[in-house]
Design a protein around this motif. Structure first.
Motif, mmCIF file in Angstrom:
data_model
loop_
_atom_site.group_PDB
_atom_site.id
_atom_site.type_symbol
_atom_site.label_atom_id
_atom_site.label_comp_id
_atom_site.label_asym_id
_atom_site.label_seq_id
_atom_site.Cartn_x
_atom_site.Cartn_y
_atom_site.Cartn_z
ATOM 1 N N GLU A 64 0.832 -1.204 0.000
ATOM 2 C CA GLU A 64 0.000 0.000 0.000
ATOM 3 C C GLU A 64 0.875 1.266 0.000
ATOM 4 N N LEU A 65 1.974 1.231 0.756
ATOM 5 C CA LEU A 65 2.903 2.363 0.785
ATOM 6 C C LEU A 65 3.538 2.584 -0.589
ATOM 7 N N ASN A 66 4.008 1.507 -1.197
ATOM 8 C CA ASN A 66 4.632 1.633 -2.519
ATOM 9 C C ASN A 66 3.638 2.129 -3.558
ATOM 10 N N ARG A 67 2.398 1.685 -3.443
ATOM 11 C CA ARG A 67 1.355 2.169 -4.357
ATOM 12 C C ARG A 67 1.133 3.666 -4.147
ATOM 13 N N ALA A 68 1.173 4.117 -2.895
ATOM 14 C CA ALA A 68 0.979 5.542 -2.606
ATOM 15 C C ALA A 68 2.065 6.383 -3.267
ATOM 16 N N VAL A 69 3.297 5.885 -3.260
ATOM 17 C CA VAL A 69 4.394 6.597 -3.907
ATOM 18 C C VAL A 69 4.155 6.677 -5.419
ATOM 19 N N ALA A 70 3.673 5.556 -6.008
ATOM 20 C CA ALA A 70 3.375 5.553 -7.448
ATOM 21 C C ALA A 70 2.241 6.518 -7.777
ATOM 22 N N ILE A 71 1.228 6.563 -6.913
ATOM 23 C CA ILE A 71 0.117 7.498 -7.102
ATOM 24 C C ILE A 71 0.633 8.940 -7.049
ATOM 25 N N ALA A 72 1.563 9.202 -6.129
ATOM 26 C CA ALA A 72 2.141 10.546 -6.017
ATOM 27 C C ALA A 72 2.868 10.932 -7.293
ATOM 28 N N MET A 73 3.545 9.974 -7.909
ATOM 29 C CA MET A 73 4.251 10.266 -9.152
ATOM 30 C C MET A 73 3.279 10.452 -10.312
ATOM 31 N N ARG A 74 2.136 9.788 -10.253
ATOM 32 C CA ARG A 74 1.152 9.901 -11.340
ATOM 33 C C ARG A 74 0.247 11.122 -11.163
ATOM 34 N N ASP A 75 -0.261 11.315 -9.923
ATOM 35 C CA ASP A 75 -1.293 12.319 -9.687
ATOM 36 C C ASP A 75 -0.809 13.534 -8.894
ATOM 37 N N GLY A 76 0.429 13.499 -8.430
ATOM 38 C CA GLY A 76 0.959 14.614 -7.658
ATOM 39 C C GLY A 76 1.184 14.240 -6.201
ATOM 40 N N PRO A 77 2.097 14.950 -5.515
ATOM 41 C CA PRO A 77 2.467 14.588 -4.139
ATOM 42 C C PRO A 77 1.325 14.678 -3.141
ATOM 43 N N GLU A 78 0.369 15.578 -3.367
ATOM 44 C CA GLU A 78 -0.750 15.708 -2.430
ATOM 45 C C GLU A 78 -1.549 14.413 -2.351
ATOM 46 N N ALA A 79 -1.791 13.786 -3.507
ATOM 47 C CA ALA A 79 -2.571 12.547 -3.539
ATOM 48 C C ALA A 79 -1.827 11.419 -2.824
ATOM 49 N N GLY A 80 -0.520 11.327 -3.060
ATOM 50 C CA GLY A 80 0.252 10.279 -2.402
ATOM 51 C C GLY A 80 0.360 10.503 -0.906
ATOM 52 N N LEU A 81 0.523 11.767 -0.491
ATOM 53 C CA LEU A 81 0.661 12.075 0.929
ATOM 54 C C LEU A 81 -0.602 11.701 1.698
ATOM 55 N N ALA A 82 -1.752 11.940 1.106
ATOM 56 C CA ALA A 82 -3.015 11.585 1.771
ATOM 57 C C ALA A 82 -3.082 10.084 2.024
ATOM 58 N N LEU A 83 -2.619 9.291 1.074
ATOM 59 C CA LEU A 83 -2.644 7.834 1.243
ATOM 60 C C LEU A 83 -1.664 7.378 2.318
ATOM 61 N N ILE A 84 -0.466 7.973 2.334
ATOM 62 C CA ILE A 84 0.524 7.599 3.348
ATOM 63 C C ILE A 84 0.037 7.990 4.742
ATOM 64 N N ASP A 85 -0.572 9.161 4.858
ATOM 65 C CA ASP A 85 -1.089 9.595 6.158
ATOM 66 C C ASP A 85 -2.179 8.658 6.650
ATOM 67 N N THR A 86 -2.979 8.126 5.738
ATOM 68 C CA THR A 86 -4.018 7.164 6.110
ATOM 69 C C THR A 86 -3.387 5.890 6.683
ATOM 70 N N ILE A 87 -2.328 5.424 6.045
ATOM 71 C CA ILE A 87 -1.636 4.216 6.526
ATOM 72 C C ILE A 87 -1.064 4.467 7.918
ATOM 73 N N LEU A 88 -0.368 5.594 8.097
ATOM 74 C CA LEU A 88 0.255 5.884 9.380
ATOM 75 C C LEU A 88 -0.787 6.136 10.466
ATOM 76 N N ALA A 89 -1.928 6.716 10.093
ATOM 77 C CA ALA A 89 -2.988 6.987 11.071
ATOM 78 C C ALA A 89 -3.563 5.696 11.638
ATOM 79 N N ARG A 90 -3.511 4.628 10.856
ATOM 80 C CA ARG A 90 -3.992 3.326 11.338
ATOM 81 C C ARG A 90 -3.000 2.691 12.308
#
Length: 417
Positions: free
Chosen positions: A336-362
């Motif tokens: 899930e973390l690696n996917r978030a990094v790929a999403i950040a590269m595709r859609d921008g850092p804001e999108a990836g950061l939101a996903l990483i924060d969700t993982i860490l919040a859990r």
């Protein structure tokens, strides 16, 4: 012996220990049938080398010499224990060792690591015990290094290893490659263990060096052996492809002084094209199969990177799509973390950061330094310097490898400047 000669011999012995000790141990386990006895014999063999090689010179085949020395030392010890203790079991082990007609040969020794992999990954053992025993016996990691890699307490890891050895001994788990009819069922565990060995070699869990090629090279060799045993098994092809594609970048991953170089900054002219070609062929071979697993999907992601002529032309939409499939096939926080990094590269850092924060919040990956490092990088790209500094510092508190530590320290210094 003069000081120069003694120093050279010490360096030779250290080099032999690094390159040969795991092979020697695996063969001694086969010959003696006991992990603890084989480990004691290994140490006795190197003690004998320390005494005899200065006098007699380094043998032409150090591995064969050490195997023979260790075996004879073990037989002597068993004879002595049997004589003094009069134990039936000790006597039986002496007779078995003396009557053993196994001939030491290069092919048998080369296969011993594969036998050891299947023994350590036997289904009778709990997975945590499989991992701990493999990293200890196949990779030669200390109990403390294994505990550090898996965020466990050293005493807990030591207990797992002791229990696993006892289980192998008491259940008389055979030290062998399974028969063809049993091999497919045992394959998943073997693939998982081989990949763990590769990962420890590709990016060491701790220490002063980024890589340990003795481990990653051995994992690749074991992957080839598995394909010889099961040529139609797609995941065996996928794993070998994944290891080759990652290993193709080995030379470009560090600078001359051992500092880490990220993928997008690497000199791609240094990538091993032969390994890339072989890896791409194996990916295509695996995709022709009816079933595609997580190793094949990871290899496909590595293949997209390998085919990009430069970092700017990387097909991030393709990589993000493959990570979607991988997360479905293997839903773990790291994927899930690696996917978030790929999403950040595709859609921008804001999108990836939101996903990483969700993982860490859990509460997941809170002790995983790469999660905080990835978050820091995205905050840096967004200009959130304070958050980036805090995340880099959190990663620094968790990292245990010196090249990664220096990289994170450089990133922090860049933020301050």
């Amino acid at each position: 012996m003069n000081e120069n000669t003694e120093s050279n011999l010490t360096k030779t012995l250290e080099a032999v220990y690094r390159t040969e000790s795991r092979y020697v141990l695996a063969t001694l386990i086969r010959l003696l049938g006991d992990f603890d006895l084989a480990e004691e014999a290994l140490h006795d063999a190197f003690r004998a080398a320390l005494e005899q090689w200065p006098r007699d010179g380094v043998p032409a085949n150090p591995r064969a010499w050490l195997v023979s020395a260790g075996r004879f030392k073990a037989i002597d010890n068993m004879r002595r224990n049997a004589r003094f203790d009069a134990l039936d079991e000790a006597a039986r082990r002496v007779d078995a060792a003396i009557d053993d007609t196994t001939i030491w040969d290069e092919e048998s020794v080369e296969d011993d690591h594969l036998r050891l992999i299947f023994t350590c990954s036997h289904p009778a053992l709990a997975f945590d015990s499989q991992v701990a025993l493999t990293l200890r016996e196949v990779c030669g990691l200390t109990t403390e290094e294994i505990a550090s890699a898996f965020l466990a307490v050293p005493t807990t890891v030591a207990q797992r290893i002791v229990r696993a050895k006892a289980k192998i001994r008491d259940a008389r788990i055979p030290y062998e490659v399974p028969g063809h009819e049993d091999l497919p069922d045992r394959l998943d565990a073997a693939l998982r263990i081989i990949y763990l060995v590769f990962n420890e070699g590709y990016s060491a869990s701790a220490g002063i060096e980024l890589t340990r090629y003795d481990l990653s090279g051995e994992a690749i060799r074991l992957g080839r052996l598995l394909i010889e045993l099961l040529p139609e098994e797609s995941e065996a092809c996928g794993l070998l492809a994944l290891m080759l594609l990652h290993d193709s970048r080995r030379t470009a991953r560090t600078s001359a002084n051992g500092d880490l170089i990220l993928l997008d900054e690497q000199d791609r002219a240094l990538w091993n094209r032969d390994q890339i070609t072989e890896g791409l062929e194996l990916v295509m071979r695996a995709f022709r199969s009816k079933s595609i697993g997580s190793y094949t999907l990871q290899a496909a992601i590595a293949a997209v990177h390998a085919q990009a002529p430069n970092a700017g032309e990387t097909d991030w939409p393709e990589i993000a799509g493959l990570y979607d499939l991988l997360l479905w096939a293997n839903p773990t926080p790291v994927v899930e973390l690696n996917r978030a990094v790929a999403i950040a590269m595709r859609d921008g850092p804001e999108a990836g950061l939101a996903l990483i924060d969700t993982i860490l919040a859990r509460g997941e990956l809170s002790d995983y330094h790469l999660a905080h490092s990835a978050r820091a990088d995205l905050c840096r790209r967004l200009g959130r310097i304070g958050q980036a500094e805090a995340a880099y510092r959190q990663a620094l508190n968790l990292v245990r490898q010196e090249p990664e530590r220096r990289f994170l320290e450089r990133r922090l210094a860049e933020l301050k400047n």
